[in-house]
Design a protein around this motif. Structure first.
Motif, short mmCIF file in Angstrom:
data_model
loop_
_atom_site.label_atom_id
_atom_site.label_comp_id
_atom_site.label_asym_id
_atom_site.label_seq_id
_atom_site.Cartn_x
_atom_site.Cartn_y
_atom_site.Cartn_z
N LEU A 98 31.35 43.07 47.73
CA LEU A 98 32.66 43.27 47.13
C LEU A 98 32.98 44.75 46.93
CD1 LEU A 98 32.70 40.36 44.54
CD2 LEU A 98 34.14 40.57 46.57
N SER A 99 31.97 45.54 46.62
CA SER A 99 32.18 46.98 46.47
C SER A 99 32.70 47.57 47.78
CB SER A 99 30.89 47.67 46.04
OG SER A 99 30.44 47.19 44.79
N LYS A 100 32.13 47.14 48.90
CA LYS A 100 32.59 47.62 50.21
C LYS A 100 34.01 47.18 50.49
CE LYS A 100 28.20 48.04 52.71
NZ LYS A 100 27.40 47.50 53.84
N ARG A 101 34.33 45.95 50.12
CA ARG A 101 35.66 45.43 50.40
C ARG A 101 36.73 46.16 49.58
NH1 ARG A 101 36.32 40.14 52.73
NH2 ARG A 101 34.33 39.36 53.53
N VAL A 102 36.39 46.50 48.35
CA VAL A 102 37.37 47.18 47.50
C VAL A 102 37.54 48.63 47.93
CG1 VAL A 102 37.92 47.86 45.13
CG2 VAL A 102 36.96 45.61 45.59
N ARG A 113 35.53 52.78 48.91
CA ARG A 113 34.56 53.78 48.50
C ARG A 113 34.77 54.18 47.04
NH1 ARG A 113 34.98 58.79 52.19
NH2 ARG A 113 33.22 59.43 50.87
N HIS A 114 33.66 54.56 46.40
CA HIS A 114 33.68 55.04 45.01
C HIS A 114 34.13 53.96 44.03
CE1 HIS A 114 32.92 58.92 46.76
NE2 HIS A 114 34.06 58.90 47.41
N VAL A 115 33.80 52.73 44.36
CA VAL A 115 34.05 51.60 43.45
C VAL A 115 32.79 50.75 43.40
CG1 VAL A 115 35.39 49.50 43.03
CG2 VAL A 115 36.53 51.54 43.93
N ARG A 130 43.35 58.94 40.48
CA ARG A 130 43.76 59.51 39.20
C ARG A 130 42.55 59.86 38.33
NH1 ARG A 130 47.84 55.67 36.47
NH2 ARG A 130 48.61 55.79 38.62
N ALA A 131 41.53 58.98 38.36
CA ALA A 131 40.34 59.19 37.52
C ALA A 131 39.39 60.23 38.09
CB ALA A 131 39.61 57.86 37.35
N LYS A 132 39.43 60.43 39.42
CA LYS A 132 38.58 61.41 40.12
C LYS A 132 37.10 61.11 39.93
CE LYS A 132 42.00 65.14 39.78
NZ LYS A 132 42.28 66.52 39.29
N ARG A 133 36.75 59.83 39.92
CA ARG A 133 35.34 59.44 39.80
C ARG A 133 35.18 58.01 40.30
NH1 ARG A 133 35.46 56.06 35.47
NH2 ARG A 133 37.09 56.41 33.92
N THR A 134 33.93 57.58 40.42
CA THR A 134 33.66 56.20 40.83
C THR A 134 34.08 55.24 39.72
OG1 THR A 134 31.81 56.86 42.24
CG2 THR A 134 31.82 54.58 41.48
N LEU A 135 34.77 54.19 40.10
CA LEU A 135 35.22 53.19 39.14
C LEU A 135 34.23 52.04 39.06
CD1 LEU A 135 39.02 52.84 40.03
CD2 LEU A 135 38.00 54.26 38.24
N SER A 136 34.10 51.47 37.87
CA SER A 136 33.27 50.28 37.70
C SER A 136 34.17 49.10 37.33
CB SER A 136 32.21 50.49 36.61
OG SER A 136 32.82 50.84 35.38
N ILE A 137 33.93 47.98 38.00
CA ILE A 137 34.71 46.77 37.78
C ILE A 137 33.74 45.62 37.53
CG2 ILE A 137 36.41 45.17 38.76
CD1 ILE A 137 37.20 47.43 40.72
N VAL A 138 33.99 44.86 36.47
CA VAL A 138 33.18 43.67 36.19
C VAL A 138 34.05 42.43 36.34
CG1 VAL A 138 31.92 42.37 34.44
CG2 VAL A 138 31.54 44.83 34.67
N CYS A 139 33.60 41.51 37.20
CA CYS A 139 34.26 40.21 37.35
C CYS A 139 33.44 39.16 36.61
CB CYS A 139 34.37 39.83 38.82
SG CYS A 139 35.52 40.81 39.77
#
Length: 369
Positions: free
Chosen positions: A37-41, A43-45, A312-321
């Motif tokens: 899922l990280s790949k699908r969303v 880079r940097h996620v 906007r954040a200029k960094r890797t984002l973290s997402i929890v499902c």
């Protein structure tokens, strides 16, 4: 050793030395990083899956039920009562059995997955199948709770919300911070309400420095929060979120507004695609309603939502499902989603051909040709 959510997070919960703790050692569910899922969303996620299907009865409901049943026992209740599309009945009946209490369940006739119904039955629940939808069943149990000395353990019981907020605590403890985005399926809306409450409490106590954006997804045919009105006849294959009048409506709206988040819809087709994707690419088997969070993740990703936030954040984002329940809750759906193998003769050549195995000599000759 893990001691269950009440003992682990006792300072955050409404319990005292007089509260008898009824636990099946719920909580401590895995937070799984999803490379697929990280790949699908993009880079940097980093996408994580909070697999609540690993709770004792197979769903997130156990977090709230340990507290609701403990408090029911403390108050000398005769029995516990709930309306359910499945997971609540499974959890309530298991924890009631543990506590030595009677459990009574009202279910919408023909609208509960067999896996969930079997759990309530094996734990000894007294079940009434009612020719009405979940919302009508909930109205009936509210009336019954006023007429008899029983404790209602649906998510309108505040102790359920208190227990369910521990999911947010665990996510923060595992990541060392809050995620940037928290995505969850929304049915009766107790989960998004409770999880937002958990993040707020951790923030106020200084355990995290910022709060996540709360994002909820309802099935398109059962989306009262999105449409802004009660859905009299909700429709979706995701039975756990087939609810037209959520009990925690205001809590969900507050979570969305206060976190600057979203509550949107996904189609049944998108839910089933995410359901299969999780199983095939991450090895995680969930019930269909759980896949609404991942379906929503992919929908937002296609729209460029996370890309704009990352820039906007200029960094890797973290997402929890949040994955709310285990796939074995609804085995019929899994069987309908796959092609069953045809019987074969006990022949090595027939079996090799059917499963896609080639002879070594064939592989070698192809490699040298």
């Amino acid at each position: 050793m893990w001691r269950g959510v009440i003992e682990t997070y006792r300072p955050y919960l409404p319990v005292s030395s007089k509260t008898p703790i009824v636990t099946l050692l719920e909580g401590n569910t895995p937070l799984i990083h999803s490379q697929a899922l990280s790949k699908r969303v993009g880079r940097h996620v980093d996408v994580y899956l909070k697999y609540e299907g690993m709770n004792p009865t197979g769903s997130f409901k156990d977090r709230g039920m340990t507290l609701a049943i403990s408090k029911a026992l403390e108050s000398k209740s005769d029995a516990v009562l709930c309306a359910s599309t499945g997971n609540t009945s499974a959890s309530a009946s298991a924890y009631a059995a543990r506590a030595g209490l009677r459990s009574i369940v009202l279910i919408p006739s023909g609208a509960i997955a067999l896996g969930k119904l079997s759990q309530a039955l094996i734990h000894g629940a007294r079940i009434a199948s009612v020719e009405a939808n979940f919302d009508a069943c909930l109205a009936l149990v509210k009336s019954l709770a006023q007429m008899h000395p029983v404790t209602l353990v649906n998510s309108i019981n505040p102790h359920r919300i208190e227990g369910q907020k521990t999911c947010a605590f665990e996510i923060c403890d595992a990541l060392g911070r809050a995620p940037d985005f928290h995505i969850t399926p929304v049915g009766n809306a107790g989960n998004i309400t409770a999880q937002w409450k958990g993040y707020q409490e951790y923030y106020r106590r200084g355990h995290i420095r910022r709060l996540p954006v709360m994002v909820g997804f309802q099935a398109e045919g059962a989306a009262p929060l999105v449409k802004g009105n009660i859905i009299t006849h909700p429709r979706t294959i995701a039975t756990a979120i087939r609810i037209g009048n959520p009990a925690s409506w205001q809590g969900a709206i507050a979570a969305r507004e206060e976190s600057h988040g979203l509550i949107q819809t996904v189609r049944d087709k998108e839910i089933l695609e995410a359901y299969r994707l999780l199983a095939m690419e991450d090895g995680v088997f969930v019930e269909p309603a759980s896949a609404a969070s991942v379906a929503g993740l992919l929908k937002l990703s296609r729209s460029g939502y996370f890309h704009s936030k990352r820039i906007r954040a200029k960094r890797t984002l973290s997402i929890v499902c949040i994955l709310t329940g285990h796939g074995l809750k609804d085995p019929e759906r899994a069987i309908k989603s796959i092609r069953l193998p045809k019987p074969l003769p006990p022949s090595l050549s027939a079996i090799s051909k059917a499963v896609g195995l080639l002879r070594r000599s064939s592989v070698s000759s192809r490699g040298t040709s």
